[in-house]
Design an enzyme around this catalytic site. Structure first.
Site, PDB file in Angstrom:
ATOM      1  N   LYS A 172      16.330  -4.470  17.479  1.00 23.26           N
ATOM      2  CA  LYS A 172      15.174  -4.146  18.322  1.00 23.26           C
ATOM      3  C   LYS A 172      13.905  -4.601  17.625  1.00 23.26           C
ATOM      4  CE  LYS A 172      12.590  -0.467  18.857  1.00 23.26           C
ATOM      5  NZ  LYS A 172      11.316  -1.192  19.032  1.00 23.26           N
ATOM      6  N   GLY A 225       9.833   0.107   8.851  1.00 23.60           N
ATOM      7  CA  GLY A 225       8.728   0.679   9.616  1.00 23.60           C
ATOM      8  C   GLY A 225       8.031   1.754   8.794  1.00 23.60           C
ATOM      9  N   SER A 226       7.369   2.648   9.495  1.00 22.85           N
ATOM     10  CA  SER A 226       6.562   3.643   8.798  1.00 22.85           C
ATOM     11  C   SER A 226       7.440   4.749   8.208  1.00 22.85           C
ATOM     12  CB  SER A 226       5.559   4.251   9.774  1.00 22.85           C
ATOM     13  OG  SER A 226       6.268   4.843  10.848  1.00 22.85           O
ATOM     14  N   THR A 227       6.896   5.410   7.210  1.00 21.78           N
ATOM     15  CA  THR A 227       7.646   6.481   6.546  1.00 21.78           C
ATOM     16  C   THR A 227       7.904   7.629   7.525  1.00 21.78           C
ATOM     17  OG1 THR A 227       6.794   5.847   4.398  1.00 21.78           O
ATOM     18  CG2 THR A 227       7.587   8.106   4.602  1.00 21.78           C
ATOM     19  N   GLY A 230      10.685   6.587   9.813  1.00 17.90           N
ATOM     20  CA  GLY A 230      11.900   6.419   9.001  1.00 17.90           C
ATOM     21  C   GLY A 230      12.573   7.738   8.662  1.00 17.90           C
ATOM     22  N   GLU A 247      13.314   0.684   4.844  1.00 20.68           N
ATOM     23  CA  GLU A 247      12.212  -0.079   4.222  1.00 20.68           C
ATOM     24  C   GLU A 247      10.927   0.477   4.820  1.00 20.68           C
ATOM     25  OE1 GLU A 247      12.319  -2.320   1.940  1.00 20.68           O
ATOM     26  OE2 GLU A 247      14.393  -2.988   1.925  1.00 20.68           O
ATOM     27  N   CYS A 281       3.590  -4.224   3.985  1.00 24.24           N
ATOM     28  CA  CYS A 281       4.008  -3.009   3.279  1.00 24.24           C
ATOM     29  C   CYS A 281       3.761  -3.144   1.785  1.00 24.24           C
ATOM     30  CB  CYS A 281       5.479  -2.756   3.547  1.00 24.24           C
ATOM     31  SG  CYS A 281       6.465  -4.233   3.263  1.00 24.24           S
ATOM     32  N   GLU A 381      -1.249   4.963   3.515  1.00 27.07           N
ATOM     33  CA  GLU A 381      -1.145   3.545   3.849  1.00 27.07           C
ATOM     34  C   GLU A 381      -2.088   3.225   5.013  1.00 27.07           C
ATOM     35  OE1 GLU A 381       2.413   2.138   5.832  1.00 27.07           O
ATOM     36  OE2 GLU A 381       2.486   0.461   4.446  1.00 27.07           O
TER      37      GLU A 381
HETATM   38  P1  NAD Z   1       6.746   2.144  13.205  1.00 26.40           P
HETATM   39  O1  NAD Z   1       7.492   3.032  12.281  1.00 26.40           O
HETATM   40  O2  NAD Z   1       5.817   2.739  14.175  1.00 26.40           O
HETATM   41  O3  NAD Z   1       7.772   1.276  14.067  1.00 26.40           O
HETATM   42  C1  NAD Z   1       8.759   0.467  13.469  1.00 26.40           C
HETATM   43  C2  NAD Z   1       9.855   0.205  14.483  1.00 26.40           C
HETATM   44  O4  NAD Z   1      10.495   1.449  14.776  1.00 26.40           O
HETATM   45  C3  NAD Z   1       9.359  -0.337  15.824  1.00 26.40           C
HETATM   46  O5  NAD Z   1      10.302  -1.271  16.310  1.00 26.40           O
HETATM   47  C4  NAD Z   1       9.324   0.901  16.707  1.00 26.40           C
HETATM   48  O6  NAD Z   1       9.473   0.610  18.065  1.00 26.40           O
HETATM   49  C5  NAD Z   1      10.532   1.669  16.172  1.00 26.40           C
HETATM   50  N1  NAD Z   1      10.511   3.098  16.418  1.00 26.40           N
HETATM   51  C6  NAD Z   1       9.445   3.917  16.628  1.00 26.40           C
HETATM   52  N2  NAD Z   1       9.855   5.183  16.850  1.00 26.40           N
HETATM   53  C7  NAD Z   1      11.206   5.184  16.762  1.00 26.40           C
HETATM   54  C8  NAD Z   1      12.202   6.183  16.896  1.00 26.40           C
HETATM   55  N3  NAD Z   1      11.898   7.447  17.145  1.00 26.40           N
HETATM   56  N4  NAD Z   1      13.489   5.836  16.742  1.00 26.40           N
HETATM   57  C9  NAD Z   1      13.821   4.562  16.454  1.00 26.40           C
HETATM   58  N5  NAD Z   1      12.924   3.553  16.342  1.00 26.40           N
HETATM   59  C10 NAD Z   1      11.630   3.869  16.484  1.00 26.40           C
HETATM   60  O7  NAD Z   1       6.030   1.072  12.276  1.00 26.40           O
HETATM   61  P2  NAD Z   1       5.063  -0.100  12.717  1.00 26.40           P
HETATM   62  O8  NAD Z   1       3.739   0.490  13.029  1.00 26.40           O
HETATM   63  O9  NAD Z   1       5.738  -0.952  13.741  1.00 26.40           O
HETATM   64  O10 NAD Z   1       5.009  -0.970  11.366  1.00 26.40           O
HETATM   65  C11 NAD Z   1       4.182  -0.668  10.298  1.00 26.40           C
HETATM   66  C12 NAD Z   1       4.938   0.084   9.228  1.00 26.40           C
HETATM   67  O11 NAD Z   1       6.074  -0.673   8.792  1.00 26.40           O
HETATM   68  C13 NAD Z   1       4.105   0.298   7.990  1.00 26.40           C
HETATM   69  O12 NAD Z   1       4.260   1.618   7.534  1.00 26.40           O
HETATM   70  C14 NAD Z   1       4.702  -0.672   6.984  1.00 26.40           C
HETATM   71  O13 NAD Z   1       4.522  -0.322   5.644  1.00 26.40           O
HETATM   72  C15 NAD Z   1       6.129  -0.659   7.367  1.00 26.40           C
HETATM   73  N6  NAD Z   1       6.790  -1.858   6.814  1.00 26.40           N
HETATM   74  C16 NAD Z   1       7.657  -1.723   5.761  1.00 26.40           C
HETATM   75  C17 NAD Z   1       8.253  -2.847   5.203  1.00 26.40           C
HETATM   76  C18 NAD Z   1       9.200  -2.738   4.034  1.00 26.40           C
HETATM   77  O14 NAD Z   1       9.957  -3.678   3.811  1.00 26.40           O
HETATM   78  N7  NAD Z   1       9.206  -1.660   3.270  1.00 26.40           N
HETATM   79  C19 NAD Z   1       7.982  -4.104   5.717  1.00 26.40           C
HETATM   80  C20 NAD Z   1       7.087  -4.195   6.782  1.00 26.40           C
HETATM   81  C21 NAD Z   1       6.496  -3.066   7.334  1.00 26.40           C
END
Ligand code: NAD
Length: 486
Positions: A172, A225-227, A230, A247, A281, A381
């Site tokens: 996704k 994605g975000s902590t 996650g 991640e 990130c 962050e």
């Molecule tokens: P986000 O956590 O809002 O979303 C990430 C993904 O998760 C999206 O595809 C979103 O649709 C999905 N998602 C949202 N709610 C969900 C749920 N309840 N169940 C399953 N999936 C869900 O993050 P974002 O705003 O898209 O991205 C930014 C974040 O990603 C930042 O915190 C950044 O640090 C992190 N990030 C981490 C890395 C790494 O490798 N550590 C790399 C890139 C980005």
């Protein structure tokens, strides 16, 4: 431009016929609308992936690798098109998508293409009379959920190792940036990936994402994605005892010692935070400066920040584009407002640029802020072009500032002293450390974090472990079994 879901080798509409609008962050215009996957579409995708797994797992490893190598070639053949698509969808300057995102995507698929037939098992020296060997087997259908900051690159980071190891995939992309992922799926079909091996389901987190996490047919979740999201993913995946790889966010420390090459440190530190508008990130979002060089460093760094050319990301001369969405730009602005309220001093930037031609876009100025470590802007962050500055006197103080946050993803340090470099690298709480550079990535080098930045690793051989299970097979060659009964 491909805008439908990719399920079972075909582009199809979502069962509900719903759509997601995709906007150009440069001017807010509507780029296109893509089909929205709901839970029922995820179910279809998992079913297709499950069927495909039955044969894909038995493909000779070199043949799986070969398809990934062909895909890497196809990505290079379509480099210009992919770079422009990524630029329009995300706002990354074209010089970056051409120079970094596309080549890195091809390189990562190629690396894992070569890795497919290098995944060896082992023989364990157990007691006499037995042969004990260990094979690494694919997990099955894996669910992959990615954010919007490097969507094209993440197709290769996630799918490369998963497919090389013999898994099938339901991925996704973020609802904000699905376009390059759908184009990669199309290229995958063209180079011959069998139907169902890869399925792409653009959709929202609360619906499509949540269904991937809970689906009993999925054996592992790889989430970037975000902590905060996650944390919920790990909790929800526990119901079906899925393997989880997280991640998550970061708050990278970037330490400049007083013996550093200041020219290199200023340039490298600017790349660390301002590349991709700070939406990384691993961004070096906390500059930790020795007090002896702090003034001189900041003079040069602030001058550099002011000279960065903001503008239409499609133009070759643009060095910094817009943030990826209005919602995210406003979130970063709210951090800047909080920083002012808490008494941080804005050294440069701090808001939206004044130029009329940027008014409709998600632009923010490169921003440098002198903050206390306790301020929110220095702890949380921000994920934008915003760096906080802190000063230290001793190496111990530098480390204590660097390790003062909950995250532990990437960190950097600048020094000419070899012992100090290794000592500091050893003590930094992070999954990746860069010495006299910042933000290097390579498909062979493990990528991931500690603490609230998550667990598990992308890339390198570590990633092949993430996507396989070890199976131990015991063979009685000529052992006398004890008679325990009768
Ligand atoms: P986000 O956590 O809002 O979303 C990430 C993904 O998760 C999206 O595809 C979103 O649709 C999905 N998602 C949202 N709610 C969900 C749920 N309840 N169940 C399953 N999936 C869900 O993050 P974002 O705003 O898209 O991205 C930014 C974040 O990603 C930042 O915190 C950044 O640090 C992190 N990030 C981490 C890395 C790494 O490798 N550590 C790399 C890139 C980005």
């Amino acid at each position: 431009m491909q805008t439908q879901l990719f399920i079972g080798g075909e582009f199809v509409d979502g069962a509900d016929g719903a759509g997601i609008e995709v906007h150009d962050p440069h001017d807010g215009s509507l780029l296109t609308e893509v089909a929205e996957a709901r839970a029922v579409d995820v179910d279809r995708a998992v079913e297709a992936a499950g069927k495909a797994f039955a044969s894909w797992r038995h493909w000779p490893a070199d043949q799986r690798g070969r398809l990934l190598l062909k895909l890497a070639d196809a990505i290079e053949q379509h480099a210009e098109e992919l770079a422009l698509l990524e630029t329009r969808d995300t706002g990354h300057p074209i010089r970056d998508t051409q120079g970094l995102d596309v080549p890195r995507t091809a390189a990562t698929f190629r690396y894992f293409g070569g890795m497919a037939d290098k995944l060896q098992g082992s023989v364990i020296p157990v007691e006499r009379g037995f042969l004990d060997y260990v094979v690494r087997e694919p997990i099955g259908v894996v669910g992959q959920i990615v954010p919007w900051n490097f969507p094209l690159m993440f197709t290769s980071w996630k799918m490369g190792p998963a497919l090389a190891a013999g898994n099938t995939v339901v991925l996704k992309p973020s609802e904000l940036t699905p376009l390059s992922t759908l184009r990669v799926a199309e290229l995958m079909a063209e180079v011959g990936f069998p139907p169902g091996v890869v399925n792409i389901v653009p959709g929202y987190g609360a619906t499509a994402g949540a269904r991937i996490v809970e689906h009993p047919g999925i054996g592992k979740i790889s989430f970037t994605g975000s902590t905060s999201v996650g944390r919920g993913v790990a909790r929800d995946a526990a119901d079906t005892v899925k393997r989880v790889h997280l991640e998550l966010g970061g708050k990278g420390a970037n330490i400049v010692f007083d013996d550093a090459d200041l020219n290199a440190a200023v340039q490298g530190s600017a790349f660390a935070i301002f590349h991709n508008q700070g939406q990384a990130c691993i961004a070096g979002s906390r500059l930790i400066l020795h007090e002896r060089i702090a003034e001189e460093f900041l003079d040069r760094f602030v001058t550099l920040a002011r000279s960065i050319r903001l503008g239409d990301p499609k133009q070759a001369e643009t060095q910094m584009g817009p943030l990826t969405s209005v919602g995210h730009r406003d979130r970063v602005l709210s951090y800047l407002a909080a920083a002012r309220e808490e008494g941080s001093e804005v050294l440069t930037g701090g808001g939206r640029p004044q130029e009329a031609e940027l008014a409709a876009g998600c632009y923010l100025e490169p921003t440098v802020i002198a903050a206390e470590p306790s301020h929110r802007v220095a702890r949380e962050e921000v994920f934008g072009p915003v760096v906080t500055v802190h000063r230290f006197r001793t190496d111990a103080e530098a480390l204590s500032l660097a390790n003062a946050v909950e995250y532990g993803l990437g960190g950097g340090l600048w020094t000419r002293d070899l012992s100090r470099a290794h000592r500091t690298a050893r003590e930094l709480r992070a999954g990746m450390v860069w010495v006299n550079s910042y933000k290097r990535v390579n498909p062979g080098s493990p990528f991931g974090g500690v603490g609230r930045s998550g667990y598990g690793r992308e890339m390198g051989f570590e990633a092949m472990r993430e996507y396989t299970e070890a199976k131990a097979v015991w063979v009685n060659v000529d052992a006398d079994l004890p008679r325990l009964y009768g």
